[in-house]
Scaffold this motif. Structure first.
Motif, PDB file in Angstrom:
ATOM      1  N   GLU A 146       0.853  -0.234 -10.952  1.00  0.00           N
ATOM      2  CA  GLU A 146      -0.210   0.096  -9.983  1.00  0.00           C
ATOM      3  C   GLU A 146      -0.224   1.583  -9.659  1.00  0.00           C
ATOM      4  O   GLU A 146      -1.274   2.211  -9.614  1.00  0.00           O
ATOM      5  CB  GLU A 146       0.013  -0.676  -8.671  1.00  0.00           C
ATOM      6  CG  GLU A 146      -0.552  -2.057  -8.651  1.00  0.00           C
ATOM      7  CD  GLU A 146      -2.054  -2.062  -8.473  1.00  0.00           C
ATOM      8  OE1 GLU A 146      -2.572  -1.551  -7.452  1.00  0.00           O
ATOM      9  OE2 GLU A 146      -2.726  -2.574  -9.372  1.00  0.00           O
ATOM     10  N   ARG A 147       0.929   2.149  -9.399  1.00  0.00           N
ATOM     11  CA  ARG A 147       1.013   3.572  -9.044  1.00  0.00           C
ATOM     12  C   ARG A 147       0.560   4.444 -10.207  1.00  0.00           C
ATOM     13  O   ARG A 147      -0.115   5.454 -10.005  1.00  0.00           O
ATOM     14  CB  ARG A 147       2.435   3.949  -8.616  1.00  0.00           C
ATOM     15  CG  ARG A 147       2.960   3.212  -7.383  1.00  0.00           C
ATOM     16  CD  ARG A 147       2.016   3.141  -6.214  1.00  0.00           C
ATOM     17  NE  ARG A 147       1.686   4.447  -5.688  1.00  0.00           N
ATOM     18  CZ  ARG A 147       0.833   4.665  -4.686  1.00  0.00           C
ATOM     19  NH1 ARG A 147       0.244   3.657  -4.095  1.00  0.00           N
ATOM     20  NH2 ARG A 147       0.574   5.889  -4.285  1.00  0.00           N
ATOM     21  N   MET A 149      -7.531   5.319  -1.754  1.00  0.00           N
ATOM     22  CA  MET A 149      -6.276   5.189  -2.476  1.00  0.00           C
ATOM     23  C   MET A 149      -5.329   4.307  -1.666  1.00  0.00           C
ATOM     24  O   MET A 149      -5.201   4.453  -0.466  1.00  0.00           O
ATOM     25  CB  MET A 149      -5.655   6.571  -2.681  1.00  0.00           C
ATOM     26  CG  MET A 149      -4.391   6.562  -3.444  1.00  0.00           C
ATOM     27  SD  MET A 149      -4.106   8.210  -4.073  1.00  0.00           S
ATOM     28  CE  MET A 149      -2.383   8.301  -4.098  1.00  0.00           C
ATOM     29  N   ASP A 150      -4.693   3.375  -2.348  1.00  0.00           N
ATOM     30  CA  ASP A 150      -3.748   2.480  -1.676  1.00  0.00           C
ATOM     31  C   ASP A 150      -2.469   3.223  -1.314  1.00  0.00           C
ATOM     32  O   ASP A 150      -2.015   4.093  -2.041  1.00  0.00           O
ATOM     33  CB  ASP A 150      -3.380   1.306  -2.573  1.00  0.00           C
ATOM     34  CG  ASP A 150      -4.472   0.270  -2.697  1.00  0.00           C
ATOM     35  OD1 ASP A 150      -5.467   0.379  -1.971  1.00  0.00           O
ATOM     36  OD2 ASP A 150      -4.327  -0.642  -3.518  1.00  0.00           O
ATOM     37  N   SER A 151      -1.877   2.809  -0.195  1.00  0.00           N
ATOM     38  CA  SER A 151      -0.586   3.368   0.200  1.00  0.00           C
ATOM     39  C   SER A 151       0.512   2.716  -0.644  1.00  0.00           C
ATOM     40  O   SER A 151       0.297   1.678  -1.277  1.00  0.00           O
ATOM     41  CB  SER A 151      -0.322   3.095   1.682  1.00  0.00           C
ATOM     42  OG  SER A 151      -0.138   1.707   1.888  1.00  0.00           O
ATOM     43  N   HIS A 152       1.673   3.322  -0.631  1.00  0.00           N
ATOM     44  CA  HIS A 152       2.814   2.750  -1.359  1.00  0.00           C
ATOM     45  C   HIS A 152       3.157   1.364  -0.813  1.00  0.00           C
ATOM     46  O   HIS A 152       3.438   0.448  -1.587  1.00  0.00           O
ATOM     47  CB  HIS A 152       4.038   3.665  -1.258  1.00  0.00           C
ATOM     48  CG  HIS A 152       3.880   4.935  -2.026  1.00  0.00           C
ATOM     49  ND1 HIS A 152       4.126   5.025  -3.376  1.00  0.00           N
ATOM     50  CD2 HIS A 152       3.485   6.160  -1.639  1.00  0.00           C
ATOM     51  CE1 HIS A 152       3.898   6.246  -3.789  1.00  0.00           C
ATOM     52  NE2 HIS A 152       3.512   6.965  -2.747  1.00  0.00           N
ATOM     53  N   SER A 153       3.096   1.198   0.502  1.00  0.00           N
ATOM     54  CA  SER A 153       3.450  -0.101   1.086  1.00  0.00           C
ATOM     55  C   SER A 153       2.426  -1.172   0.717  1.00  0.00           C
ATOM     56  O   SER A 153       2.780  -2.324   0.492  1.00  0.00           O
ATOM     57  CB  SER A 153       3.607   0.010   2.603  1.00  0.00           C
ATOM     58  OG  SER A 153       2.408   0.419   3.204  1.00  0.00           O
ATOM     59  N   ALA A 203       3.219  -4.575  -1.249  1.00  0.00           N
ATOM     60  CA  ALA A 203       2.846  -5.885  -0.704  1.00  0.00           C
ATOM     61  C   ALA A 203       2.015  -6.678  -1.708  1.00  0.00           C
ATOM     62  O   ALA A 203       2.209  -7.888  -1.875  1.00  0.00           O
ATOM     63  CB  ALA A 203       2.075  -5.710   0.608  1.00  0.00           C
ATOM     64  N   LYS A 204       1.104  -6.007  -2.400  1.00  0.00           N
ATOM     65  CA  LYS A 204       0.305  -6.668  -3.426  1.00  0.00           C
ATOM     66  C   LYS A 204       1.192  -7.173  -4.553  1.00  0.00           C
ATOM     67  O   LYS A 204       0.997  -8.283  -5.066  1.00  0.00           O
ATOM     68  CB  LYS A 204      -0.744  -5.702  -3.981  1.00  0.00           C
ATOM     69  CG  LYS A 204      -1.902  -5.458  -3.039  1.00  0.00           C
ATOM     70  CD  LYS A 204      -2.797  -4.317  -3.503  1.00  0.00           C
ATOM     71  CE  LYS A 204      -3.410  -4.533  -4.853  1.00  0.00           C
ATOM     72  NZ  LYS A 204      -4.315  -3.418  -5.243  1.00  0.00           N
TER      73      LYS A 204
END
Length: 70
Positions: free
Chosen positions: A55-56, A1-5, A9-10
């Protein structure tokens, strides 16, 4: 899972490309660099935020994910 940061950035890196495109198109259509820049600045802020939340939201949707078993 990607982090919020990472998601943020993406979103920003994606928008840089999109914003350059928007500014060029706006310049061609309006003939004004000032107006084209204003459109580009507005666009980068709104679309970066929209992409981040998009994204989230997709991270919460299991559709299309493969699960691995150990």
């Amino acid at each position: 899972m990607d982090s919020h940061s990472r998601s943020f950035a993406k979103a920003l890196s994606r928008r840089v490309t999109g914003t350059v495109d928007t500014i060029i198109i706006s310049l061609i259509v309006t003939g004004s660099i000032k107006l084209a820049a204003a459109i580009g600045v507005t666009e980068v802020i709104t679309k970066s935020l929209l992409y981040y939340f998009h994204e989230r939201a997709w991270l919460k949707i299991p559709y299309g994910r493969k699960t691995t078993t150990v």
